[in-house]
Every structure is written in structure tokens, then in C-alpha cells.
Design an enzyme around this catalytic site. Structure first.
Site, PDB file in Angstrom:
ATOM      1  N   LYS A  61       0.836  -1.404   0.053  1.00 49.14           N
ATOM      2  CA  LYS A  61       0.101   0.024  -0.094  1.00 49.14           C
ATOM      3  C   LYS A  61       1.006   1.318   0.021  1.00 49.14           C
ATOM      4  CE  LYS A  61      -3.757  -1.017  -0.392  1.00 49.14           C
ATOM      5  NZ  LYS A  61      -4.194  -1.313  -1.629  1.00 49.14           N
ATOM      6  N   HIS A 122       6.753  -7.237  -2.679  1.00 52.62           N
ATOM      7  CA  HIS A 122       6.740  -6.767  -1.269  1.00 52.62           C
ATOM      8  C   HIS A 122       7.745  -7.084  -0.295  1.00 52.62           C
ATOM      9  CE1 HIS A 122       3.116  -4.311  -2.231  1.00 52.62           C
ATOM     10  NE2 HIS A 122       2.143  -5.287  -2.334  1.00 52.62           N
ATOM     11  N   SER A 152      -4.092   3.168   5.043  1.00 55.69           N
ATOM     12  CA  SER A 152      -4.445   2.295   3.881  1.00 55.69           C
ATOM     13  C   SER A 152      -4.505   0.728   3.919  1.00 55.69           C
ATOM     14  CB  SER A 152      -3.414   2.866   2.485  1.00 55.69           C
ATOM     15  OG  SER A 152      -3.771   2.241   1.479  1.00 55.69           O
TER      16      SER A 152
END
Length: 276
Positions: A61, A122, A152
Site C-alpha cells: 500500500k 513486497h 491504507s
């Protein structure tokens, strides 16, 4: 890639059905990863990229999809139609994602693509397959301020039915601060890539800079990729990757993911701004 490819990707997720529950976290070298990733981490870690591959790395995010779209448009000379050939996770596979069949894993998708490839991850820097550094692959990292990133991520964990249950906001804050979310500590993540940026030739960007002056940051990415595009093409890319246009682009807004997995009644994937 045709619309049929998009539908087949969505249909594969739909077909997985009940196997797509919320996955628990399992530590891998001290980093909590969802079980379907942790169980297949040896194969992920052994991935050998081509020297021409580009890695886009973020904490979840923090502007991943935004950057993927900018890069794809730069590589296609701002051709919007070319960049609507398939949804984002097919055009730019998620390296470590591993889902129940018949959903293709990130490695499945990558193995069917010819280099150069745009690859998303990620993973914190210490878990990135060593081949990326041995082959001296270009890497773009985007960091986002902790507070906005946490908010988020909280909404995303509610709407994404494969992520661990986020629980109440008050408890989520402490899990974020302790690094007990998927992909671990935000603090260690952003610091790890920052400390390695010069040695590993990482283009380190800040989400807030991208919001403040998107054209400047698009030009920075362009130069890093050793590209030269005319001003009008750069302007077109900036416009195509505005939040409004990205949110309305079915190839970038993740509406290809069925509501049984991404529940838009809770929150849209693109919520209030670039939180992607």
C-alpha cells in the site's frame, strides 16, 4: 492480451472458491508471510531473473500499482491501448504471490513471459532472491510515510479476504508498530532498501514526492530506465496515471479480482487517493 485473458484470470480466482480464505502468517527468516507464500518460499527464493528485468519493490500500500503503470507506459511510449492488454497482475506479476490452483502463481506468470519483465514484490530486501543483485537488475523502491501507509493497509486488510483478519483499529496500530503484519515491519522495510540503495543501484522514490510533482518523478523513472521520451508523451503518461484515470481503468483498478476476494462493499482497492 485480449479481454478473454482478463476474464480467465478473474475466472481462475473465482474457481478457487473456498480455498481463498484468510491465510495465517508464518515467519520466514523472522518475517511474517502469509502461509501460501511461506510454504513455497524455497521456489520463490530460487527465482533467477534476467539482467533486463525490472523489480518494483514496496511495503504494501505504498504506491506499487501506480509505479507499475508509469513504468509500463514509459516502456510502451505512452501507448494507453498497449497498456490495456491485460490487468496489472498479469502485465507485471507479483513475484511471491502463490494461490490455490487454478490461479497462476507469480512464478507461473513470469516463467511464461519473455524478458524484459516488470516484476512486483513486497519482500523486504533481505528476502529478495539474490539473483536480482547478482544480475544487477534495476530496482525501483517507493516509500510512503508510516501513518498514511498504515491507514491504507488497514482498509486493504479488511477488503482483501486473503489477508489475515485485521481486527479493530486500536489493535492494528500496535501490530503495525511491532511488525506483525504481512511482510513484516514497515520501519525495517523502508530502512533496508534505503541503506542498500547506492550499492545495489536502487532508484529510491517517495510517494509524497510523486503526489507533489508527478511529472518530475515520471522523468526520474524515465532517466533511470535509460529512456528518452518527448515532452508530450511524458505529459500523456502523467495524465493517464492520475488517480482519476487509474481508478477508472479496468486494467489497473483491480476490478478483475472477484468481490469474493476483494470486497469493494467494504473498501475499493483504490480508496481515496494513491494508496496502492
Amino acid at each position: 492480451m485480449s479481454e478473454d485473458k482478463e476474464l480467465s484470470y478473474a475466472d481462475a480466482i473465482e474457481e478457487a472458491g473456498s480455498a481463498m480464505g484468510r491465510f495465517p502468517l508464518i515467519p520466514v527468516k523472522g518475517i511474517p508471510l502469509m502461509s501460501h507464500i511461506a510454504d513455497n518460499f524455497d521456489a520463490i527464493s530460487a527465482f533467477c531473473p534476467d539482467a533486463s528485468d525490472l523489480l518494483i519493490a514496496t511495503y504494501p500500500k505504498a504506491g506499487t500499482t501506480w509505479t507499475q503503470e508509469i513504468v509500463d507506459l514509459l516502456l510502451h511510449n505512452g501507448d494507453a491501448e498497449a497498456c490495456r492488454r491485460a490487468p496489472t497482475p498479469v502485465r507485471s506479476p507479483f513475484l511471491e504471490i502463490w494461490s490455490p490452483p487454478p490461479i497462476p502463481s507469480g512464478l507461473d506468470l513470469l516463467n511464461k513471459m519473455a524478458p524484459p519483465r516488470i516484476i512486483k514484490t513486497h519482500l523486504p530486501i533481505q528476502l529478495v532472491p539474490t539473483g536480482f543483485w547478482e544480475k544487477k537488475c534495476k530496482t525501483i523502491y517507493i516509500a510512503r510515510n508510516a501513518k498514511d501507509n498504515m491507514v491504507s493497509y488497514y482498509y486493504f486488510d479488511h477488503m482483501n479476504k486473503t489477508q489475515p483478519e485485521p481486527g479493530p483499529w486500536e489493535g492494528y496500530i500496535h501490530k503495525f508498530m511491532r511488525g506483525e503484519l504481512s511482510w513484516g515491519s514497515w520501519y525495517d522495510h523502508v530502512k533496508g532498501y534505503w541503506e542498500a540503495r547506492e550499492k545495489k543501484n536502487i532508484l529510491y522514490l517517495f510517494y509524497e514526492d510523486m503526489k507533489e510533482n508527478p511529472r518530475r518523478e515520471v522523468e526520474r523513472i524515465m532517466k533511470y530506465l535509460d529512456l528518452t521520451l518527448p515532452d508530450d508523451v511524458i505529459s500523456r503518461i502523467v495524465e493517464l496515471t492520475s488517480f482519476k484515470n487509474m481508478k477508472e481503468n479496468p486494467m489497473a483498478n483491480y476490478t478483475c479480482i472477484p468481490k469474493t476476494v476483494f470486497d469493494s462493499s467494504i473498501s475499493n482497492f483504490m480508496r481515496k487517493g494513491y494508496s496502492i
